[in-house]
Design an enzyme around this catalytic site. Structure first.
Site, PDB file in Angstrom:
ATOM      1  N   LYS A 121      36.332  13.598  47.107  1.00  0.00           N
ATOM      2  CA  LYS A 121      36.989  14.590  46.259  1.00  0.00           C
ATOM      3  C   LYS A 121      37.125  15.928  46.977  1.00  0.00           C
ATOM      4  O   LYS A 121      38.191  16.551  46.968  1.00  0.00           O
ATOM      5  CB  LYS A 121      36.214  14.790  44.959  1.00  0.00           C
ATOM      6  N   ASP A 139      38.343  15.074  39.337  1.00  0.00           N
ATOM      7  CA  ASP A 139      37.081  15.648  38.850  1.00  0.00           C
ATOM      8  C   ASP A 139      36.873  15.159  37.417  1.00  0.00           C
ATOM      9  O   ASP A 139      37.609  14.293  36.922  1.00  0.00           O
ATOM     10  CB  ASP A 139      37.103  17.170  38.936  1.00  0.00           C
TER      11      ASP A 139
END
Length: 217
Positions: A121, A139
């Site tokens: 991420k 997220d």
């Protein structure tokens, strides 16, 4: 509403609501963005932005950050969650940028993810926002909304990312990543909407009767 109609509605609504997509983490270049994203794990952007001015004043680039001791870095970020681990990772990351990449932030997923404290991420955020490479970082906000909006089954973050990349045109990924986060924070929060409250959920599913149970990533 069919899935592709939902996709078109989401793009239209988010572009109307958020024509500008400023990055929530304060930074001045790829290095400070990388550090800020690393620090944001299990922490709010607001809190990160409170501590990074002093941190970046002391270590504005990899050489300066590597010259700081782990204790000095920890002292500057102590307010953040997992501060001790993050201080260790920040120092070692800065050292590795000097050792492996000539003091520059690499522009590849593989090289970024080889750095301490940098997962997929974080690498995706840096690649998309610092280098303009299409990516779709997922997220908790994006994971939650992908479930509520019927875009992914939410079994895993990896599956959610794959589903979103398949549904949305690549040229929209970097912008959508931020827009969905903004919407999730403002209108479709974990407790403020259950898939039947915010205006996006009600437009996409006007007849939905059951709540959408959010499965955390």
């Amino acid at each position: 509403m069919k899935k592709q109609e939902r996709v078109a509605t989401i793009i239209r609504r988010l572009n109307e609501q958020y024509p500008e997509t400023p990055i929530p983490l304060d930074h001045s270049d790829a290095f400070t963005l990388l550090i800020a994203v690393l620090l944001s794990a299990q922490c709010t952007d607001k809190k990160v932005n409170e501590v990074t001015p002093a941190l970046f004043a002391a270590g504005p680039n990899p050489a300066a950050m590597a010259a700081l001791s782990e204790a000095e870095i920890l002292g500057l970020i102590r307010q953040l969650g997992l501060a001790k681990t993050k201080a260790k990772n920040v120092k070692r990351l800065a050292e590795l940028l000097l050792e492996r990449h000539g003091g520059e932030v690499p522009d590849s997923f593989e090289a970024l993810e080889a750095l301490p404290g940098v997962g997929h991420k974080t690498a995706s955020v840096v690649m998309s926002q610092a280098f303009g490479v299409p990516a779709f970082p997922v997220d908790t906000h994006i994971h939650r909304l992908a479930q509520r909006w019927g875009l992914s089954n939410g079994d895993s973050v990896a599956q959610t990312e794959a589903d979103l990349k398949r549904l949305f045109p690549k040229e929209h990924w970097n912008r959508l990543h931020l827009q969905i986060i903004f919407w999730g924070r403002e209108f479709c929060t974990a407790r403020g909407c259950d898939g039947r409250q915010c205006s996006m959920c009600t437009e996409l599913y006007p007849n939905r009767r059951k709540a959408v149970i959010w499965r955390k990533p």
